[in-house]
Structure formats: C-alpha cells, structure tokens
Design an enzyme around this catalytic site. Structure first.
Site, PDB file in Angstrom:
ATOM      1  N   ASP A 159     -27.627 -52.965  18.284  1.00  0.00           N
ATOM      2  CA  ASP A 159     -26.178 -53.035  18.504  1.00  0.00           C
ATOM      3  C   ASP A 159     -25.842 -53.801  19.785  1.00  0.00           C
ATOM      4  OD1 ASP A 159     -26.330 -51.283  16.447  1.00  0.00           O
ATOM      5  OD2 ASP A 159     -25.561 -49.546  17.539  1.00  0.00           O
ATOM      6  N   LYS A 193     -17.121 -45.457   8.278  1.00  0.00           N
ATOM      7  CA  LYS A 193     -18.003 -46.584   7.938  1.00  0.00           C
ATOM      8  C   LYS A 193     -17.609 -47.034   6.541  1.00  0.00           C
ATOM      9  CE  LYS A 193     -22.249 -45.379  10.467  1.00  0.00           C
ATOM     10  NZ  LYS A 193     -23.505 -44.586  10.350  1.00  0.00           N
ATOM     11  N   SER A 200     -16.016 -47.715  12.638  1.00  0.00           N
ATOM     12  CA  SER A 200     -17.357 -48.094  13.095  1.00  0.00           C
ATOM     13  C   SER A 200     -17.960 -49.307  12.380  1.00  0.00           C
ATOM     14  CB  SER A 200     -18.298 -46.907  12.911  1.00  0.00           C
ATOM     15  OG  SER A 200     -19.610 -47.249  13.265  1.00  0.00           O
TER      16      SER A 200
HETATM   17  C1  2PG Z   1     -24.136 -45.185  13.789  1.00  0.00           C
HETATM   18  C2  2PG Z   1     -24.297 -46.600  13.298  1.00  0.00           C
HETATM   19  C3  2PG Z   1     -23.732 -47.642  14.216  1.00  0.00           C
HETATM   20  P1  2PG Z   1     -26.157 -47.281  11.607  1.00  0.00           P
HETATM   21  O1  2PG Z   1     -25.031 -44.350  13.667  1.00  0.00           O
HETATM   22  O2  2PG Z   1     -23.073 -44.817  14.262  1.00  0.00           O
HETATM   23  O3  2PG Z   1     -24.246 -47.582  15.496  1.00  0.00           O
HETATM   24  O4  2PG Z   1     -25.654 -46.865  13.060  1.00  0.00           O
HETATM   25  O5  2PG Z   1     -25.399 -48.479  11.196  1.00  0.00           O
HETATM   26  O6  2PG Z   1     -27.623 -47.533  11.760  1.00  0.00           O
HETATM   27  O7  2PG Z   1     -25.893 -46.122  10.699  1.00  0.00           O
HETATM   28 MG    MG Z   2     -23.767 -42.612  14.278  1.00  0.00          MG
END
Ligand code: 2PG
Ligand code: MG
EC number: 4.2.1.11
Length: 508
Positions: free
Chosen positions: A285, A419, A446
């Site tokens: 990230d 997400k 996110s």
């Molecule tokens: C999280 C995300 C973004 P990932 O856990 O919040 O940092 O990670 O995309 O690996 O789920």
């Molecule tokens: Mg997370």
C-alpha cells in the site's frame, strides 16, 4: 479536393472496382426512393436544426458551430452500444479486469482492484486457475463473460439507469455471490456504466453518485494514509497490517494531503535515524516497512514523525490490525512473521484488549480495524462496548449485507470498511452504505492492496459522504491518483467544498 462531384479518377476507380466485383451490370434492387422532404420530416431535422440555431442565437455564443454541435448531441439520448473488456495488471503485477463501455456518445473506462483477503462471504473474483498462466491468476474467463454475455445483455440500455444495469447483470449471473460471471467482471462494467451515466448528465462522477444515493450533500473525506505497513502487505516481521494517520484538524482536503505527505517524509527520516534506511522500503500500500517488533514501537515512530511536523494533535492515528492473519486457534501470534519466535508474543483475546486499552490511552488512536479474528464476534463486540475508539469491521463484515445486519443487531462494531469489489455493483455498494448509516455507523471507503489506475473510489467517498477514505500511503501512483482526484474534486466544488475534518465519524 472534396467537391462532392465525382472526379475522372474517382469514376475510373469505381468502374474498375465494379468490374472486379462483377456488380457493374447487376440491376439495382427496386427500392422506393425517399425524397429529401420525406427524410427531413422523418427525422424532424428542420425543426431540430432550427431549435439549435435559435439556442445559439439566444446564447450569443462566440462559437455557434460548436454550440450547435453540442446542442444536437444533447438531443440524442445515450445508449450502451458495446462493452469490451481486457486483462490488465494491477499494482502487484497480478491480472485484473479493465472495461471500455461504449455508448453512442463516447467510451468510458473502468478497472477493478483486488485484495489479499478473500472470504466465504465476499462476492467471487473469477480467476482462471490455470497454474501455467500467471500462476493461476489470469482473468480470461471474466473478460470473455463481459465481451460475450454482459455486453449483449446491456446493449441499448441507458447508462444513467445504474440500478437497472446492475440488476440486469445480477439476473444474468443468477448466483448469490456472482460466481457465474465473476464479481470482477460485473463491477468493472458497473463502474464504467456509472461514469457513462455521469457524463450523460454532464455532472461530475461524485455528483452522479450522490444523486444515485439520494444524498443531498457531498463531503470530502478525511484521508487515512497508511504510513507503516506490515502483515500480509510487507516483507518485514511486523504482524500488524497498517498504521495510518488522519489529518482531521486540516481545514481542507488539500491541506490534509500536504500534512500526510510531510508526515510520511518525516517518518522516513525518523526510521533512517532510529533503525536504518532499509526500513524505508515500502509495502504493497506504499507504507514504510521497517522491521519493528511491536505495535508500540511502530506508534512511537509515527508519533515522532507527527511531532516533527508541528501539527501534533491535529493528526490522529488509526490501526488496521487485520488480526485474522495471525490468529491461531483462539490465540494471536504477534511473532507470526518472525524467524526467532520466543513464544512471549502469543496473546489471548483478553491480552489483546489490554494492549489496545493501553495504546489508546497513550496515543491519539481514533479507530482500530479488525482488532480480532473475523469470526471472533464476542471479543469484537466487547471491545466496541468499551467505547475507547471506533471499531471498523473489514474482514469481520466483508462488505456483506448479511454480516453488516448481524453486526448492527449484535452491536459488534460501529463502522463499515467499504470495499466495493467485495460487493460487485455500485448499486449494492450504495445500499450497504445506507445500512451502515441508518445504524449511525461510520463508513471508511477503502482501496485494496492490488490497485489499478482507476480513481472511482475517490468520487464514491465524496458522493456517499463516507467521511473517511483509506487509499494507502501518500506515495505510489495507484494510491496518489486517488488522493489527487480528491484534490481535483475539491477544486471543482470550489466554495461548495466541505472537508469532513473533525466530523469524520458521522457525516450524515
Ligand atoms: C485492508 C485492505 C487494504 P486487502 O485490509 O483494509 O489495506 O487490504 O486489500 O489486502 O484486503
Ligand atoms: Mg483491513
């Protein structure tokens, strides 16, 4: 020269061609010729052109031809004519889906991110699974589904009708988790359609999203910048996934970005001085990834960096523990990535609670994401009930409406990590945000660790007024493009721009 009259040369070419194709002597099929007047009447052309000319005269525009061209374009409503997908690479170098959605007026592009976590409750990311190609990660099936099935189903639809477009894809897929077409295929099209809808309405994407959600006001989110990376996102020995900073005391987003960048660079210097410059390598990230042995050590480094900026308590701290990744049975192994495990860092959920209490008392921590395993509802609930800080559900909720409803009922947490790719359509993303908002929860829009050059989530966070956006460090192109897009939105909103600031929890 273009005269409209056939030249000798053109006539010659036509003659040769017609002989070659043996069509010269064919009798043309009898077709009733439409007169010029009939053609004009059929398309109401005279009236439309007259309207356009009148409008140009009324506007006294300096460029009447351009004005008339635009006026005429607006008179035609936009329809989807084709959806074309391709496989591209995300920021980790892993394949993902990109889409070009064509309308009769333009081409609108979108691509989807992908993350490390993938659970039972999230929408299915369709991958080909052939180990010989991209180690099983290619997305040719998802691309084919778009080019063949989705494209056909959407042709002729109005891109402004987001809910209908999303429903058409859900109906075509017929499975609960979008296994058939792939959530990666569906979401790419859903986002591209949303961009086409905004363009048709001639409004910024964030405004279109705000309209779709039924919200009156748009709000610039507080950025939660990842400054330290660990967990699955970095190759250090730090078990915790992220330490973030939130410039809540800034007056505008632009200022927040400046503070974030300055803190990040001070942190680089602090790490170089206190550890070594190798610690300034970054995680997925973009967060710095020194080899730190404890959460407290990480927080100390960040606190020192904030102090050096002089903004002090105007910058708050947040942590994404991502505890599922180091939960072994009922214990949490904070040494999970360490080669020399002492066993001392094997903690019970109660030990974790004690640690969080201590750290929240010592540092300005405003939220903790996934403090426990994704199935440890009891401890998450208990920790939330302490009211020490906001508790954000990411792996706990997987942006799944059933999990969110359960968490609301059981008071398990009090904020949603949104997400979009775990859901699969823009419409359903808007619905889960409403669910969270109705329960007075906070919402954090996110990114994923595997990102693309698409900044859709920036507009989404403003349009849905989520209050916070987490899009990684203030560095690395795929992260900064989200923040840079927010700069542009703030500039475009001008006097109307409102930065969430201290109200980041509840931007109702
Ligand atoms: C999280 C995300 C973004 P990932 O856990 O919040 O940092 O990670 O995309 O690996 O789920
Ligand atoms: Mg997370």
């Amino acid at each position: 020269m273009l005269t409209g009259v056939e030249s000798n040369r053109q006539r010659n070419v036509r003659f040769k061609l017609s002989r070659l194709l043996k069509i010269g002597n064919e009798k043309p099929k009898k077709k009733k010729k439409m007169s010029v007047q009939e053609y004009l009447d059929k398309h109401l052309l005279s009236r439309k052109i007259e309207d356009a000319v009148n409008a140009a005269v009324r506007a006294k525009t300096s460029d009447p031809v351009l004005f008339i061209a635009n006026h005429m374009k607006k008179a035609v409503s936009s329809v989807i004519t084709k959806v074309k997908a391709r496989q591209i690479l995300d920021s980790r170098g892993i394949p993902t889906v990109e889409v070009d959605l064509h309308t009769n007026k333009g081409v609108f592009r979108a691509s989807v991110p992908s993350g490390d976590s993938s659970g039972t409750y999230e929408a299915v990311e369709l991958r080909d699974g052939d180990k010989g190609t991209y180690l099983g990660n290619s997305v040719a099936k998802a691309v084919k589904n778009i080019n063949e099935k989705i494209s056909e189903a959407l042709i002729g639809m109005d891109p402004k009708l987001q809910a209908q477009i999303d429903q058409a894809m859900i109906d075509l897929d017929k499975t609960e988790k979008k296994n058939e077409l792939g959530a990666n295929a569906i979401l790419a099209v859903s986002i591209a359609a949303c961009k086409a809808g905004a363009a048709e309405k001639e409004v910024p994407l964030c405004k279109h999203l705000s309209d779709l959600s039924g919200r009156a006001n748009m709000i610039l989110p507080v950025p939660a910048f990842t400054v330290l990376s660990g967990g699955k996102h970095a190759s250090n020995h730090f078990a915790i996934q992220e330490i973030m900073i939130l410039p809540v005391g800034a007056s505008r987003f632009e200022e927040a970005l400046q503070w974030g960048s300055e803190t990040y660079h001070h942190l680089k210097a602090v790490i170089t001085e206190k550890k070594d410059s190798l610690g300034c390598n970054v995680g997925e990230d973009g967060g710095l990834a020194p080899d730190i042995s404890s959460l407290k050590e990480g927080l100390e480094l960040v606190k020192e960096a904030i102090n050096r900026t002089g903004y002090n308590d105007k910058i708050k701290i947040a942590i994404d523990v991502a505890a599922t990744n180091f939960c072994i049975g009922t214990k949490y192994d904070l040494d999970i990535k360490s080669p020399n495990k002492s066993g001392q860092n094997f903690k019970s959920a109660d030990d974790m609670i004690d640690m969080y209490k201590e750290l929240c008392a010592e540092y300005p921590i405003v939220f903790i994401e996934d403090p426990f395993d994704k199935e440890d509802w009891e401890h998450t609930k208990y920790f939330s009930s302490l009211g020490i800080c906001q508790v954000v559900g990411d792996d706990l909720l997987m942006s799944n409406s059933k999990r969110i409803e359960r968490a609301i009922q059981e008071l398990a947490c009090n904020a949603l990590l949104l997400k979009v790719n775990q859901i699969g359509t823009v419409t359903e993303a808007i619905e889960v945000v409403k669910l969270a908002r109705d329960a007075q929860w906070g919402v954090v829009t996110s990114h994923r660790c595997g990102e693309t050059e698409d900044s859709f989530i920036s507009d989404l966070s403003v349009g849905l007024a989520t209050g916070v956006i987490k899009a990684g460090a203030p560095c690395r192109g795929e992260r900064t493009m989200k923040y840079n897009q927010l700069l542009r939105i703030e500039e475009e909103l001008g006097d109307q721009a409102v930065y969430a600031g201290e109200d980041w929890r509840q931007t109702l």
